[in-house]
Design a protein around this motif. Sequence first.
Motif, short mmCIF file in Angstrom:
data_model
loop_
_atom_site.label_atom_id
_atom_site.label_comp_id
_atom_site.label_asym_id
_atom_site.label_seq_id
_atom_site.Cartn_x
_atom_site.Cartn_y
_atom_site.Cartn_z
N LEU A 1 6.16 -0.89 30.67
CA LEU A 1 6.28 0.01 31.81
C LEU A 1 4.94 0.65 32.15
N PRO A 2 4.73 0.95 33.43
CA PRO A 2 3.50 1.64 33.83
C PRO A 2 3.34 2.96 33.06
N GLN A 3 2.12 3.31 32.74
CA GLN A 3 1.80 4.52 32.00
C GLN A 3 2.39 4.53 30.59
N ALA A 4 2.81 3.37 30.09
CA ALA A 4 3.37 3.30 28.73
C ALA A 4 2.71 2.18 27.94
N PHE A 5 1.46 1.90 28.25
CA PHE A 5 0.73 0.78 27.67
C PHE A 5 -0.24 1.29 26.61
N ASN A 6 0.07 0.99 25.33
CA ASN A 6 -0.85 1.28 24.24
C ASN A 6 -1.21 2.76 24.15
N LYS A 7 -0.21 3.59 23.92
CA LYS A 7 -0.43 5.01 23.74
C LYS A 7 -0.76 5.29 22.27
N LYS A 8 -1.60 6.29 22.05
CA LYS A 8 -2.04 6.61 20.70
C LYS A 8 -1.16 7.70 20.11
N SER B 1 0.80 -1.22 0.00
CA SER B 1 0.00 0.00 0.00
C SER B 1 0.83 1.26 0.00
N GLY B 2 2.05 1.21 -0.46
CA GLY B 2 2.87 2.42 -0.48
C GLY B 2 3.71 2.56 0.77
N ASN B 3 4.47 3.64 0.83
CA ASN B 3 5.36 3.83 1.97
C ASN B 3 5.20 5.20 2.60
N ILE B 4 4.04 5.83 2.38
CA ILE B 4 3.76 7.14 2.96
C ILE B 4 2.55 7.02 3.86
N TRP B 5 2.67 7.50 5.07
CA TRP B 5 1.55 7.45 6.00
C TRP B 5 0.46 8.43 5.57
N ASP B 6 -0.79 8.07 5.78
CA ASP B 6 -1.88 9.03 5.64
C ASP B 6 -1.86 9.94 6.87
N LEU B 7 -2.35 11.16 6.70
CA LEU B 7 -2.24 12.14 7.76
C LEU B 7 -2.99 11.74 9.03
N GLU B 8 -4.07 10.99 8.89
CA GLU B 8 -4.83 10.62 10.08
C GLU B 8 -4.50 9.22 10.59
N ASP B 9 -3.47 8.58 10.06
CA ASP B 9 -3.09 7.26 10.55
C ASP B 9 -2.72 7.34 12.02
N SER B 10 -3.28 6.44 12.80
CA SER B 10 -2.96 6.39 14.23
C SER B 10 -2.41 5.03 14.57
N LEU B 11 -1.50 5.00 15.54
CA LEU B 11 -0.80 3.77 15.89
C LEU B 11 -0.78 3.58 17.39
N SER B 12 -0.69 2.34 17.80
CA SER B 12 -0.46 2.00 19.21
C SER B 12 1.04 1.87 19.44
N ILE B 13 1.53 2.46 20.54
CA ILE B 13 2.95 2.33 20.89
C ILE B 13 3.07 1.91 22.34
N TYR B 14 3.99 0.98 22.57
CA TYR B 14 4.27 0.46 23.90
C TYR B 14 5.76 0.71 24.21
N MET B 15 6.04 1.07 25.46
CA MET B 15 7.43 1.19 25.91
C MET B 15 7.66 0.09 26.95
N TYR B 16 8.78 -0.64 26.78
CA TYR B 16 9.01 -1.77 27.68
C TYR B 16 10.50 -1.90 27.97
N GLU B 17 10.80 -2.62 29.03
CA GLU B 17 12.19 -2.90 29.37
C GLU B 17 12.47 -4.38 29.14
N SER B 18 13.74 -4.74 29.13
CA SER B 18 14.23 -6.10 28.84
C SER B 18 14.25 -6.33 27.35
N ASP B 19 14.86 -7.45 26.93
CA ASP B 19 15.00 -7.75 25.52
C ASP B 19 13.71 -8.26 24.89
N GLN B 20 12.82 -8.82 25.70
CA GLN B 20 11.62 -9.44 25.19
C GLN B 20 10.38 -8.64 25.57
N PHE B 21 9.55 -8.37 24.56
CA PHE B 21 8.29 -7.68 24.81
C PHE B 21 7.26 -8.67 25.36
N SER B 22 6.64 -8.31 26.47
CA SER B 22 5.56 -9.11 27.03
C SER B 22 4.68 -8.18 27.83
#
Length: 522
Positions: free
Chosen positions: A76-83, A50-71
């Motif tokens: 981290l607290p307050q870093a779960f599924n931010k928009k 579908s191309g390589n340019i984001w649409d302006l209203e594209d929204s994503l979930s982002i998680y911040m975590y520690e250690s090598d493995q995501f689980s």
Amino acid sequence: MKRVGIICLILILTITQSCRKELNVPTEIKQINSVLFSTRISGENITRVSGNIWDLEDSLSIYMYESDQFSINSILPQAFNKKFIASRAGNLRPADLNESFQFPEDKEVRFLAFHPFQRGQVVTRLLDIEDQQDQSALDFLHGQSDSAHVFQQSPISLVFERIMVKLQITLSNTESSGFKATLKQVPTKATYHLPTKELSLYHVLKDIEGYVSKNSKQQTTVEWMLFPEQLPRTSQLVVQDAKGGTYTWNIGEMNLRLLAGNRYQYELSLRGGEVLPEVKTSYLEVPRIESSANLEYKFRMTPDGSKRNFSMLYDKTNRLAHWVAYPLSRDYIGSQRRTNAWSYDPLFPQNTQPFLSSGFGIPGVDRGHQLPSADRTKNFAENATTFYYTNMTAQESFLNQGLWMHLEEKIRNWTFQAAVDTMYVVTGAVVQTKEDQTIDYVMDRGQNRIARPKYYYKALAVKRGDNYYSIGFKMDNKYFPTDNNFMSHRLSVADLEELTGLTFFPGLDPSIKRTINNQIWR
């Protein structure tokens, strides 16, 4: 993701662009330790769905975590599924102040992202593709930061991989109004587990109606975003035109294996209640690509961006390309001499490449080009790309400087005949055969193990007049007497496919690959 017109291979692409209104997103979040992101979508033109340019209203979930493995426990607290919201340039910003998060003071952290955003405190996503009318919303992507990070003011780079497959059909002279195409008996639901990247399909098959539009050539196109899998044998594509005609294509009988991140495009002719499909490809030279954790496909333009250069399927473990595919024409030939600009390939990590600045250091073993230096003499920059270490293999010196070189010279001779516009070439190096699965290795100057090919091949296709012609060659990686004729090593492309397990020139009719025309190849 924004659909942009892109030409590709196994398979090629044409997507209708859309204009969308940008959300009212704050341009700057004034928090000292706020985390910001830039993004990149992996894969080249041939694999983008579908191309390589984001649409302006594209929204994503982002998680911040520690250690090598995501689980779920490492987030981290307050870093779960931010928009976060994407800009066209690929930068991400929090949707509002409540969605931002900050670097911890005492931890190294990593980041994981998923498109599109979905609210919820879960790490398993339910994916439903039954409604195909918003193709962008079904372009599921998994993003990851490349390493652990501590506080930094520059954006964190997230690299995204596509989860889905695009199927696109094109019809000429067909009215899009009143036109409908339905893909029958395909899975429409799955779960995606973020920690393991595991896609689990619900094996309940449904019918899904495709998204109908007009492309830039005013042709009717129909698109589906599908899960990567082999289509069920019972799958059918049923087309209904504006006049009430119904046409059926038993697409499941093709045993079509859909690979993530690829687009499969067909041009359909509707005749007598039947669908006559034709694979569309403008990059005729590129073989059908199989996915593997150790194999990475790369496509590149010439350094000035004026034309395509070559593509390859590179083996990061054995440090050689399984094949290099390229067009050859007068556009690539000039007066540039051999540059000998030996260097690492910038598209691959150096630790996956052989170190060959002064050769292998082994008597009787050459740095054998898969794309010959003499096939790229337009200018210095183009010739220099043939000296990337990824283009080299451990080739028997007498073969490289003898029989193989004579074949390469003959291919250029065939290319420059008056009736030829472009020669399409695939050069391959085979390290395992059906009979012998062992891999032979040599050492490079950095004491890295490099697979030594058992044999080499070339697959050629050319168009003369209205017809295509093909031929293949296979030579063992060994010494041949000087009086040996390379024509004694020829075979049909179909036989070469049987030998290698690959599909060459997927846009050509199989009958063309089964025959060798002695008047053309002489």
